[in-house]
Design an enzyme around this catalytic site. Sequence first.
Site, PDB file in Angstrom:
ATOM      1  NE  ARG A  66      -3.221   0.279   3.127  1.00 12.54           N
ATOM      2  CZ  ARG A  66      -2.435   0.862   4.251  1.00 12.54           C
ATOM      3  NH1 ARG A  66      -1.905   1.888   4.492  1.00 12.54           N
ATOM      4  NH2 ARG A  66      -2.318  -0.055   5.353  1.00 12.54           N
ATOM      5  CE1 TYR A 118     -10.611  15.161 -16.677  1.00 10.46           C
ATOM      6  CE2 TYR A 118     -10.745  15.441 -14.220  1.00 10.46           C
ATOM      7  CZ  TYR A 118     -10.781  14.745 -15.500  1.00 10.46           C
ATOM      8  OH  TYR A 118     -11.311  13.320 -15.516  1.00 10.46           O
ATOM      9  CG  ASP A 191      -3.975  19.153 -14.514  1.00  9.96           C
ATOM     10  OD1 ASP A 191      -3.141  18.477 -15.203  1.00  9.96           O
ATOM     11  OD2 ASP A 191      -5.040  18.641 -14.113  1.00  9.96           O
ATOM     12  CE  LYS A 216      -7.242  11.698 -18.946  1.00  6.92           C
ATOM     13  NZ  LYS A 216      -7.465  13.059 -18.133  1.00  6.92           N
TER      14      LYS A 216
HETATM   15  C1  LIG Z   1      -7.969  13.358 -16.817  1.00  4.95           C
HETATM   16  C2  LIG Z   1      -7.577  14.378 -16.201  1.00  4.95           C
HETATM   17  C3  LIG Z   1      -7.696  14.597 -14.842  1.00  4.95           C
HETATM   18  C4  LIG Z   1      -7.752  13.225 -13.950  1.00  4.95           C
HETATM   19  O1  LIG Z   1      -6.997  12.301 -14.285  1.00  4.95           O
HETATM   20  P1  LIG Z   1      -7.561  10.638 -14.012  1.00  4.95           P
HETATM   21  O2  LIG Z   1      -6.446  10.017 -14.208  1.00  4.95           O
HETATM   22  O3  LIG Z   1      -8.727  10.624 -14.898  1.00  4.95           O
HETATM   23  O4  LIG Z   1      -8.145  10.754 -12.611  1.00  4.95           O
HETATM   24  C5  LIG Z   1      -6.976  15.872 -14.352  1.00  4.95           C
HETATM   25  N1  LIG Z   1      -6.599  16.890 -14.897  1.00  4.95           N
HETATM   26  C6  LIG Z   1      -6.610  16.797 -16.385  1.00  4.95           C
HETATM   27  C7  LIG Z   1      -6.214  18.011 -17.010  1.00  4.95           C
HETATM   28  C8  LIG Z   1      -7.174  15.873 -16.952  1.00  4.95           C
HETATM   29  O5  LIG Z   1      -7.213  15.703 -18.307  1.00  4.95           O
END
Ligand SMILES: *Cc1c(COP(=O)(O)O)cnc(C)c1O
Length: 400
Positions: A66, A118, A191, A216
């Site tokens: 974990r 997001y 982000d 992504k």
């Molecule tokens: C998809 C995404 C997230 C969230 O990520 P997950 O892997 O789906 O939890 C956060 N920020 C951006 C810009 C995203 O495209």
Amino acid sequence: MDGRQDRNGRGEKPDAAGAAHPRTIAARALGWIDETTRAVVPPIHVATTFVRDADNQFRSGFHYGRCDNASARHAEAVLCALEGGGETLCFGSGMAAAAALLLSLEAGDHVIAPRVMYWSLRSWMASELPRRGMSVDFVDMSETANIAAALRPGKTRLVWAETPANPLWSLVDIEQAARIAHGAGALLAVDSTVATPLLTRPLDLGADIVMHSASKYLNGHSDVLAGVLTTARKDQFWEKTTAQRTALGAVLGGFEAALLVRGLRTLALRMDAACANARAIAEHFDGHPLVKEVLYPGLASHPQHDLAKRQMCGGFPAMLSIRVAGGERQAIASAAQVRVWTRATSLGGVESLIEHRASVEGPDSPVPGDLLRLSAGVEHAGDLIGDLEQALQKGHAGAG
Ligand SMILES: *Cc1c(COP(=O)(O)O)cnc(C)c1O
């Protein structure tokens, strides 16, 4: 013993640090091998528990699944090198990564976040931070003056930025945002999912923490959920975030980590192809009679084109949005007609995806109803453009 001391450096003879271009770091995954077999791909580590030494220590740096696993550490080492960071942690999703960071704040702390960002994370922040005694203000960060205006001296602890930001692809000037945040004693977290470390290195520009949804581009094949945080330095706040990951069990599993490393090896190739496609699509539909506006910072007419050129390492994102001239009904009707594009949420895979965002985000969304979000994949640009062209024509004819 502190297993974290060497989290990103241990293991199977990494390539000499600092010597390699990001494309080389990614393609070689730092050159880690399995010393036992000399395999050029390290094994997938699946163990959940580890043998304690006779004197009660865990000298391997691992004691329970974990907290950590060796496959995640490989992905972390590669990502840390790509970001030029102090330490990287992988999580079971991008949301888990962001949540672990935000849950490291204290009751009474104030957060500034983007108005356009997001959507799932924005909703989570708006509902969950106040429940924990924190406050959050959402501001338009394409003007950094709005960040300065929202600061609450002594209370603002974190500025959360997203650049380029979903799904309008506006940018945040990271250098300026960092200066503003630091001037008020706050941290800047970015982000950087859409930029990837190949197009933007937020830590070099002054950010304290960079986050990615590795679901992504970093993985790139729409078959792994993963998240990443990289810190510029290991401090008390980072210790708390690390403890959150352990407590919540939000670590990335071994199988997913191995897939993520495999995806990372072709990151540069996939980004080259997807970014070139996005550019070709943007240029084709800019000024198109059925398109009201193309949202893409790579266009010279984009208000933040100069910032994009400066901040995005000479490239532009593989994401763009189009606003359909006929309005929301025609946008939805057009998306219904695609044959090459896939009508689905998410982004950053090798297949091109199209989505009507307002349907996903609901009535509180700042996203216009006529907007279709496009994630350019690596297919032939002519196929993608031709398919969108016929879909827009049919959407126009059908929805009237
Ligand atoms: C998809 C995404 C997230 C969230 O990520 P997950 O892997 O789906 O939890 C956060 N920020 C951006 C810009 C995203 O495209």
